[in-house]
Design a protein around this motif. Structure first.
Motif, PDB file in Angstrom:
ATOM      1  N   LEU A   1       0.832  -1.195   0.000  1.00  0.00           N
ATOM      2  CA  LEU A   1       0.000   0.000   0.000  1.00  0.00           C
ATOM      3  C   LEU A   1       0.874   1.254   0.000  1.00  0.00           C
ATOM      4  O   LEU A   1       0.608   2.203  -0.735  1.00  0.00           O
ATOM      5  CB  LEU A   1      -0.947   0.010   1.209  1.00  0.00           C
ATOM      6  N   ALA A   2       1.936   1.259   0.805  1.00  0.00           N
ATOM      7  CA  ALA A   2       2.851   2.404   0.832  1.00  0.00           C
ATOM      8  C   ALA A   2       3.490   2.622  -0.538  1.00  0.00           C
ATOM      9  O   ALA A   2       3.613   3.756  -1.008  1.00  0.00           O
ATOM     10  CB  ALA A   2       3.924   2.193   1.896  1.00  0.00           C
ATOM     11  N   THR A   3       3.849   1.535  -1.199  1.00  0.00           N
ATOM     12  CA  THR A   3       4.445   1.631  -2.533  1.00  0.00           C
ATOM     13  C   THR A   3       3.432   2.168  -3.537  1.00  0.00           C
ATOM     14  O   THR A   3       3.754   3.023  -4.359  1.00  0.00           O
ATOM     15  CB  THR A   3       4.981   0.256  -2.981  1.00  0.00           C
ATOM     16  N   GLU A   4       2.210   1.679  -3.450  1.00  0.00           N
ATOM     17  CA  GLU A   4       1.135   2.134  -4.342  1.00  0.00           C
ATOM     18  C   GLU A   4       0.891   3.636  -4.177  1.00  0.00           C
ATOM     19  O   GLU A   4       0.797   4.374  -5.153  1.00  0.00           O
ATOM     20  CB  GLU A   4      -0.136   1.345  -4.040  1.00  0.00           C
ATOM     21  N   VAL A   5       0.808   4.091  -2.947  1.00  0.00           N
ATOM     22  CA  VAL A   5       0.590   5.520  -2.678  1.00  0.00           C
ATOM     23  C   VAL A   5       1.829   6.319  -3.083  1.00  0.00           C
ATOM     24  O   VAL A   5       1.720   7.412  -3.640  1.00  0.00           O
ATOM     25  CB  VAL A   5       0.236   5.743  -1.183  1.00  0.00           C
ATOM     26  N   GLY A   6       3.003   5.775  -2.818  1.00  0.00           N
ATOM     27  CA  GLY A   6       4.255   6.458  -3.144  1.00  0.00           C
ATOM     28  C   GLY A   6       4.460   6.693  -4.622  1.00  0.00           C
ATOM     29  O   GLY A   6       5.161   7.628  -5.015  1.00  0.00           O
ATOM     30  N   GLN A   7       3.842   5.879  -5.464  1.00  0.00           N
ATOM     31  CA  GLN A   7       3.966   6.072  -6.909  1.00  0.00           C
ATOM     32  C   GLN A   7       3.302   7.377  -7.340  1.00  0.00           C
ATOM     33  O   GLN A   7       3.677   7.968  -8.347  1.00  0.00           O
ATOM     34  CB  GLN A   7       3.348   4.891  -7.666  1.00  0.00           C
ATOM     35  N   THR A   8       2.336   7.838  -6.570  1.00  0.00           N
ATOM     36  CA  THR A   8       1.628   9.080  -6.883  1.00  0.00           C
ATOM     37  C   THR A   8       2.154  10.248  -6.059  1.00  0.00           C
ATOM     38  O   THR A   8       2.323  11.346  -6.574  1.00  0.00           O
ATOM     39  CB  THR A   8       0.116   8.914  -6.574  1.00  0.00           C
ATOM     40  N   GLN A   9       2.422  10.022  -4.790  1.00  0.00           N
ATOM     41  CA  GLN A   9       2.761  11.112  -3.866  1.00  0.00           C
ATOM     42  C   GLN A   9       4.239  11.494  -3.875  1.00  0.00           C
ATOM     43  O   GLN A   9       4.578  12.615  -3.590  1.00  0.00           O
ATOM     44  CB  GLN A   9       2.346  10.727  -2.442  1.00  0.00           C
ATOM     45  N   HIS A  10       5.119  10.550  -4.105  1.00  0.00           N
ATOM     46  CA  HIS A  10       6.568  10.758  -4.056  1.00  0.00           C
ATOM     47  C   HIS A  10       7.003  11.119  -2.636  1.00  0.00           C
ATOM     48  O   HIS A  10       6.190  11.453  -1.799  1.00  0.00           O
ATOM     49  CB  HIS A  10       7.022  11.786  -5.084  1.00  0.00           C
ATOM     50  N   GLY A  11       8.285  11.034  -2.364  1.00  0.00           N
ATOM     51  CA  GLY A  11       8.785  11.253  -1.012  1.00  0.00           C
ATOM     52  C   GLY A  11       8.716   9.973  -0.219  1.00  0.00           C
ATOM     53  O   GLY A  11       8.936   8.878  -0.737  1.00  0.00           O
ATOM     54  N   THR A  12       8.386  10.093   1.051  1.00  0.00           N
ATOM     55  CA  THR A  12       8.321   8.956   1.961  1.00  0.00           C
ATOM     56  C   THR A  12       6.879   8.750   2.406  1.00  0.00           C
ATOM     57  O   THR A  12       6.212   9.701   2.799  1.00  0.00           O
ATOM     58  CB  THR A  12       9.219   9.202   3.193  1.00  0.00           C
ATOM     59  N   VAL A  13       6.419   7.511   2.334  1.00  0.00           N
ATOM     60  CA  VAL A  13       5.054   7.167   2.741  1.00  0.00           C
ATOM     61  C   VAL A  13       5.148   6.204   3.921  1.00  0.00           C
ATOM     62  O   VAL A  13       5.835   5.193   3.852  1.00  0.00           O
ATOM     63  CB  VAL A  13       4.260   6.518   1.584  1.00  0.00           C
ATOM     64  N   LEU A  14       4.436   6.548   4.989  1.00  0.00           N
ATOM     65  CA  LEU A  14       4.359   5.721   6.190  1.00  0.00           C
ATOM     66  C   LEU A  14       2.923   5.247   6.329  1.00  0.00           C
ATOM     67  O   LEU A  14       2.009   6.062   6.445  1.00  0.00           O
ATOM     68  CB  LEU A  14       4.765   6.539   7.424  1.00  0.00           C
ATOM     69  N   VAL A  15       2.709   3.927   6.288  1.00  0.00           N
ATOM     70  CA  VAL A  15       1.372   3.356   6.472  1.00  0.00           C
ATOM     71  C   VAL A  15       1.367   2.669   7.830  1.00  0.00           C
ATOM     72  O   VAL A  15       2.181   1.792   8.098  1.00  0.00           O
ATOM     73  CB  VAL A  15       1.017   2.349   5.354  1.00  0.00           C
ATOM     74  N   LEU A  16       0.431   3.088   8.673  1.00  0.00           N
ATOM     75  CA  LEU A  16       0.339   2.572  10.037  1.00  0.00           C
ATOM     76  C   LEU A  16      -0.919   1.746  10.207  1.00  0.00           C
ATOM     77  O   LEU A  16      -2.007   2.178   9.839  1.00  0.00           O
ATOM     78  CB  LEU A  16       0.303   3.733  11.034  1.00  0.00           C
ATOM     79  N   ALA A  17      -0.770   0.551  10.773  1.00  0.00           N
ATOM     80  CA  ALA A  17      -1.894  -0.267  11.231  1.00  0.00           C
ATOM     81  C   ALA A  17      -1.747  -0.341  12.749  1.00  0.00           C
ATOM     82  O   ALA A  17      -0.900   0.341  13.330  1.00  0.00           O
ATOM     83  CB  ALA A  17      -1.856  -1.645  10.589  1.00  0.00           C
ATOM     84  N   ASP A  18      -2.538  -1.170  13.392  1.00  0.00           N
ATOM     85  CA  ASP A  18      -2.481  -1.226  14.858  1.00  0.00           C
ATOM     86  C   ASP A  18      -1.087  -1.593  15.384  1.00  0.00           C
ATOM     87  O   ASP A  18      -0.573  -0.942  16.280  1.00  0.00           O
ATOM     88  CB  ASP A  18      -3.512  -2.218  15.396  1.00  0.00           C
ATOM     89  N   ASP A  19      -0.490  -2.646  14.845  1.00  0.00           N
ATOM     90  CA  ASP A  19       0.815  -3.081  15.340  1.00  0.00           C
ATOM     91  C   ASP A  19       1.883  -3.197  14.257  1.00  0.00           C
ATOM     92  O   ASP A  19       3.011  -3.571  14.551  1.00  0.00           O
ATOM     93  CB  ASP A  19       0.691  -4.444  16.040  1.00  0.00           C
ATOM     94  N   TRP A  20       1.557  -2.908  13.032  1.00  0.00           N
ATOM     95  CA  TRP A  20       2.507  -3.061  11.942  1.00  0.00           C
ATOM     96  C   TRP A  20       2.673  -1.758  11.195  1.00  0.00           C
ATOM     97  O   TRP A  20       1.831  -0.868  11.256  1.00  0.00           O
ATOM     98  CB  TRP A  20       2.081  -4.173  10.986  1.00  0.00           C
ATOM     99  N   VAL A  21       3.759  -1.675  10.452  1.00  0.00           N
ATOM    100  CA  VAL A  21       4.097  -0.475   9.699  1.00  0.00           C
ATOM    101  C   VAL A  21       4.563  -0.903   8.315  1.00  0.00           C
ATOM    102  O   VAL A  21       5.258  -1.906   8.172  1.00  0.00           O
ATOM    103  CB  VAL A  21       5.249   0.283  10.406  1.00  0.00           C
ATOM    104  N   GLY A  22       4.188  -0.142   7.316  1.00  0.00           N
ATOM    105  CA  GLY A  22       4.697  -0.348   5.966  1.00  0.00           C
ATOM    106  C   GLY A  22       5.230   0.975   5.454  1.00  0.00           C
ATOM    107  O   GLY A  22       4.658   2.037   5.742  1.00  0.00           O
ATOM    108  N   THR A  23       6.338   0.940   4.733  1.00  0.00           N
ATOM    109  CA  THR A  23       6.929   2.188   4.258  1.00  0.00           C
ATOM    110  C   THR A  23       7.367   2.079   2.807  1.00  0.00           C
ATOM    111  O   THR A  23       7.580   0.991   2.284  1.00  0.00           O
ATOM    112  CB  THR A  23       8.171   2.575   5.089  1.00  0.00           C
ATOM    113  N   TYR A  24       7.498   3.237   2.201  1.00  0.00           N
ATOM    114  CA  TYR A  24       8.056   3.383   0.863  1.00  0.00           C
ATOM    115  C   TYR A  24       8.730   4.743   0.822  1.00  0.00           C
ATOM    116  O   TYR A  24       8.240   5.707   1.424  1.00  0.00           O
ATOM    117  CB  TYR A  24       6.961   3.331  -0.208  1.00  0.00           C
ATOM    118  N   SER A  25       9.844   4.828   0.124  1.00  0.00           N
ATOM    119  CA  SER A  25      10.485   6.125  -0.053  1.00  0.00           C
ATOM    120  C   SER A  25      11.320   6.128  -1.321  1.00  0.00           C
ATOM    121  O   SER A  25      11.964   5.137  -1.651  1.00  0.00           O
ATOM    122  CB  SER A  25      11.381   6.467   1.141  1.00  0.00           C
ATOM    123  N   ASP A  26      11.289   7.267  -2.006  1.00  0.00           N
ATOM    124  CA  ASP A  26      12.165   7.429  -3.155  1.00  0.00           C
ATOM    125  C   ASP A  26      13.388   8.270  -2.786  1.00  0.00           C
ATOM    126  O   ASP A  26      14.209   8.585  -3.639  1.00  0.00           O
ATOM    127  CB  ASP A  26      11.409   8.041  -4.341  1.00  0.00           C
TER     128      ASP A  26
END
Length: 190
Positions: free
Chosen positions: A79-104
């Motif tokens: 999901l972070a990668t999907e959003v990062g393709q549009t937003q650029h920069g660093t994307v932090l996706v937070l769930a209750d206990d897990w984290v997903g990231t993407y950054s260019d």
């Protein structure tokens, strides 16, 4: 005879979290436009927007997405990668206990280092985001480029040293072998 060269290691398909659809991704991207924060479950974004603004002031183009539940790690990264393709920069996706990231702009090593502090916060997304940003803002203690350079230089020095030792051995004249009379007699009778 025909030979097939099919790969055994095929890439896994990107998979969004179960409750996130392509329409949700479009909504997330639209929601990020105003304050760089999107919450799928409609939580208040004020504190998270302040954290995103602070990160941007320190040179980290951060977008924060909060999804409900305890999604799997890979799906959050997807999901972070999907959003990062549009937003650029660093994307932090937070769930209750897990984290997903993407950054260019931030290395995967630094992202995962920062993720470790943001995980297992029991759904406290503000606390998790603050830990993540604090870790990213810390200066890098270990310069991997320097370590790689030192290891490469050490390897090169060892190779040159071994070459020098071998060339010196090759250049030394062989010591003459003296054959005693009794040895030569034994050799001729054999």
């Amino acid at each position: 005879m025909t030979v097939s060269h099919t790969s055994v290691f095929t890439p896994m398909a990107a998979e969004l979290p179960p409750n996130v659809t392509e329409d949700t991704v479009t909504t997330i991207n639209a929601d990020l436009a105003d304050n760089h924060v999107a919450t799928v479950d409609g939580k208040d974004q004020t504190e998270l927007a302040a954290i995103a603004a602070d990160a941007r002031e320190h040179g980290i183009a951060l977008n924060i997405v909060v999804v409900p539940g305890n999604q799997g790690y890979e799906s959050l990264r997807d999901l972070a990668t999907e959003v990062g393709q549009t937003q650029h920069g660093t994307v932090l996706v937070l769930a209750d206990d897990w984290v997903g990231t993407y950054s260019d702009s931030v290395s995967r090593v630094r992202l995962e280092w920062a993720e470790d502090k943001a995980k297992f916060n029991g759904g406290h997304s503000v606390e998790a985001a603050r830990h993540f940003v604090d870790k990213l803002e810390q200066p890098e203690v270990v310069s991997w480029t320097t370590i790689a350079g030192v290891l490469l230089a050490g390897t090169a020095a060892a190779v040159v040293g071994l070459y020098f030792v071998k060339s010196r051995r090759r250049a030394e004249p062989a010591a003459p072998v003296s054959v005693s009379d009794s040895d030569s007699d034994r050799a001729s009778t054999a």
